[in-house]
Design a protein around this motif. Structure first.
Motif, PDB file in Angstrom:
ATOM      1  N   GLU A   1      -8.527   1.336  13.079  1.00  0.00           N
ATOM      2  CA  GLU A   1      -8.288   1.770  14.465  1.00  0.00           C
ATOM      3  C   GLU A   1      -7.552   3.115  14.482  1.00  0.00           C
ATOM      4  N   SER A   2      -6.546   3.275  13.649  1.00  0.00           N
ATOM      5  CA  SER A   2      -5.814   4.551  13.568  1.00  0.00           C
ATOM      6  C   SER A   2      -6.740   5.677  13.133  1.00  0.00           C
ATOM      7  N   TYR A   3      -7.587   5.383  12.134  1.00  0.00           N
ATOM      8  CA  TYR A   3      -8.550   6.376  11.647  1.00  0.00           C
ATOM      9  C   TYR A   3      -9.486   6.810  12.779  1.00  0.00           C
ATOM     10  N   CYS A   4      -9.965   5.840  13.542  1.00  0.00           N
ATOM     11  CA  CYS A   4     -10.879   6.144  14.642  1.00  0.00           C
ATOM     12  C   CYS A   4     -10.196   6.988  15.720  1.00  0.00           C
ATOM     13  N   ILE A   5      -8.971   6.672  16.032  1.00  0.00           N
ATOM     14  CA  ILE A   5      -8.230   7.434  17.043  1.00  0.00           C
ATOM     15  C   ILE A   5      -7.986   8.861  16.550  1.00  0.00           C
ATOM     16  N   GLU A   6      -7.517   8.987  15.314  1.00  0.00           N
ATOM     17  CA  GLU A   6      -7.224  10.314  14.735  1.00  0.00           C
ATOM     18  C   GLU A   6      -8.466  11.192  14.642  1.00  0.00           C
ATOM     19  N   ASN A   7      -9.635  10.572  14.464  1.00  0.00           N
ATOM     20  CA  ASN A   7     -10.883  11.327  14.300  1.00  0.00           C
ATOM     21  C   ASN A   7     -11.770  11.300  15.538  1.00  0.00           C
ATOM     22  N   SER A   8     -11.212  10.870  16.664  1.00  0.00           N
ATOM     23  CA  SER A   8     -11.920  10.825  17.952  1.00  0.00           C
ATOM     24  C   SER A   8     -13.256  10.098  17.854  1.00  0.00           C
ATOM     25  N   ILE A   9     -13.256   8.957  17.196  1.00  0.00           N
ATOM     26  CA  ILE A   9     -14.472   8.160  17.051  1.00  0.00           C
ATOM     27  C   ILE A   9     -14.548   7.206  18.232  1.00  0.00           C
ATOM     28  N   ASP A  10     -15.599   7.382  19.030  1.00  0.00           N
ATOM     29  CA  ASP A  10     -15.784   6.560  20.227  1.00  0.00           C
ATOM     30  C   ASP A  10     -16.333   5.189  19.876  1.00  0.00           C
ATOM     31  N   HIS A  11     -16.350   4.322  20.874  1.00  0.00           N
ATOM     32  CA  HIS A  11     -16.783   2.934  20.732  1.00  0.00           C
ATOM     33  C   HIS A  11     -18.186   2.809  20.132  1.00  0.00           C
ATOM     34  N   GLU A  12     -19.107   3.681  20.500  1.00  0.00           N
ATOM     35  CA  GLU A  12     -20.502   3.615  20.042  1.00  0.00           C
ATOM     36  C   GLU A  12     -20.758   4.437  18.778  1.00  0.00           C
ATOM     37  N   ASP A  13     -19.760   5.170  18.303  1.00  0.00           N
ATOM     38  CA  ASP A  13     -19.937   6.048  17.150  1.00  0.00           C
ATOM     39  C   ASP A  13     -19.793   5.297  15.834  1.00  0.00           C
ATOM     40  N   LYS A  14     -20.508   5.796  14.809  1.00  0.00           N
ATOM     41  CA  LYS A  14     -20.331   5.268  13.464  1.00  0.00           C
ATOM     42  C   LYS A  14     -18.943   5.684  12.961  1.00  0.00           C
ATOM     43  N   ILE A  15     -18.321   4.794  12.213  1.00  0.00           N
ATOM     44  CA  ILE A  15     -16.997   5.076  11.662  1.00  0.00           C
ATOM     45  C   ILE A  15     -17.102   6.060  10.503  1.00  0.00           C
ATOM     46  N   PHE A  16     -18.132   5.906   9.682  1.00  0.00           N
ATOM     47  CA  PHE A  16     -18.308   6.744   8.497  1.00  0.00           C
ATOM     48  C   PHE A  16     -19.530   7.635   8.671  1.00  0.00           C
ATOM     49  N   THR A  17     -19.418   8.875   8.212  1.00  0.00           N
ATOM     50  CA  THR A  17     -20.536   9.810   8.338  1.00  0.00           C
ATOM     51  C   THR A  17     -21.203  10.092   6.989  1.00  0.00           C
ATOM     52  N   LEU A  18     -20.827   9.355   5.979  1.00  0.00           N
ATOM     53  CA  LEU A  18     -21.404   9.520   4.649  1.00  0.00           C
ATOM     54  C   LEU A  18     -22.714   8.750   4.542  1.00  0.00           C
ATOM     55  N   GLY A  19     -23.569   9.186   3.631  1.00  0.00           N
ATOM     56  CA  GLY A  19     -24.813   8.484   3.383  1.00  0.00           C
ATOM     57  C   GLY A  19     -24.747   7.681   2.091  1.00  0.00           C
ATOM     58  N   VAL A  20     -25.616   6.691   1.976  1.00  0.00           N
ATOM     59  CA  VAL A  20     -25.658   5.847   0.780  1.00  0.00           C
ATOM     60  C   VAL A  20     -25.942   6.690  -0.455  1.00  0.00           C
ATOM     61  N   ARG A  21     -26.897   7.594  -0.356  1.00  0.00           N
ATOM     62  CA  ARG A  21     -27.254   8.417  -1.524  1.00  0.00           C
ATOM     63  C   ARG A  21     -26.086   9.287  -1.981  1.00  0.00           C
ATOM     64  N   TRP A  22     -25.311   9.811  -1.031  1.00  0.00           N
ATOM     65  CA  TRP A  22     -24.159  10.628  -1.392  1.00  0.00           C
ATOM     66  C   TRP A  22     -23.158   9.784  -2.178  1.00  0.00           C
ATOM     67  N   ILE A  23     -22.876   8.586  -1.695  1.00  0.00           N
ATOM     68  CA  ILE A  23     -21.919   7.702  -2.365  1.00  0.00           C
ATOM     69  C   ILE A  23     -22.436   7.306  -3.744  1.00  0.00           C
ATOM     70  N   GLN A  24     -23.721   6.950  -3.837  1.00  0.00           N
ATOM     71  CA  GLN A  24     -24.296   6.582  -5.138  1.00  0.00           C
ATOM     72  C   GLN A  24     -24.213   7.763  -6.109  1.00  0.00           C
ATOM     73  N   GLY A  25     -24.495   8.964  -5.626  1.00  0.00           N
ATOM     74  CA  GLY A  25     -24.409  10.157  -6.469  1.00  0.00           C
ATOM     75  C   GLY A  25     -22.996  10.423  -6.943  1.00  0.00           C
ATOM     76  N   TYR A  26     -22.045  10.248  -6.056  1.00  0.00           N
ATOM     77  CA  TYR A  26     -20.642  10.459  -6.406  1.00  0.00           C
ATOM     78  C   TYR A  26     -20.188   9.425  -7.440  1.00  0.00           C
ATOM     79  N   LEU A  27     -20.573   8.166  -7.244  1.00  0.00           N
ATOM     80  CA  LEU A  27     -20.243   7.125  -8.222  1.00  0.00           C
ATOM     81  C   LEU A  27     -20.874   7.435  -9.583  1.00  0.00           C
TER      82      LEU A  27
END
Length: 139
Positions: free
Chosen positions: A43-69
């Protein structure tokens, strides 16, 4: 949760101490209680980043995360590191740390049956039966 489900979370999916989503892979509904501290962090993260009720919390993609791992795995010389390996490791740890309670693991993973969880963990019928009998002796 699977990584695709985590990345598709919207603020509206987390209501106080409950998580409500429909899994992408299985189309099953998950309605789970979450730790209040985790809720407050999100909730704090969402408030600090102006994430609305209908918005995704994370903007990363699966492929990006898999590549980073994959990059992290190469640096640490750990091969096969993936989001799935984390999920599977979590399942095994819960199975062992909870006296081989396969039903608990089935519910945590939201599997449809114990046999699905058993295959996922890579354990035989005999191992399940032995764990079940030792579980009964303890209690």
């Amino acid at each position: 949760m699977r990584i695709g489900d985590v990345l598709s979370l919207k603020r509206k999916n987390i209501n106080h101490s409950y998580l409500n989503i429909r899994e992408q892979k299985t189309n099953k509904i998950q309605h789970r209680q979450i730790n209040i501290d985790v809720y407050q962090i999100i909730e704090s993260y969402c408030i600090e980043n102006s994430i609305d009720h209908e918005d995704k919390i994370f903007t990363l993609g699966v492929r990006w995360i898999q590549g980073y791992l994959n990059k992290i795995g190469r640096i640490l010389k750990i091969y096969g590191l993936s989001t799935h390996s984390f999920r599977k490791t979590y399942a095994h740890l819960q199975y062992v740390n909870n006296n081989y309670n396969i039903e608990l693991v089935r519910r945590l993973l939201n599997h449809s049956s114990i046999s699905v969880t058993q295959r996922y963990l890579g354990i035989s019928d005999n191992e399940v039966n032995m764990a079940s009998s030792s579980f009964k002796i303890i209690f």
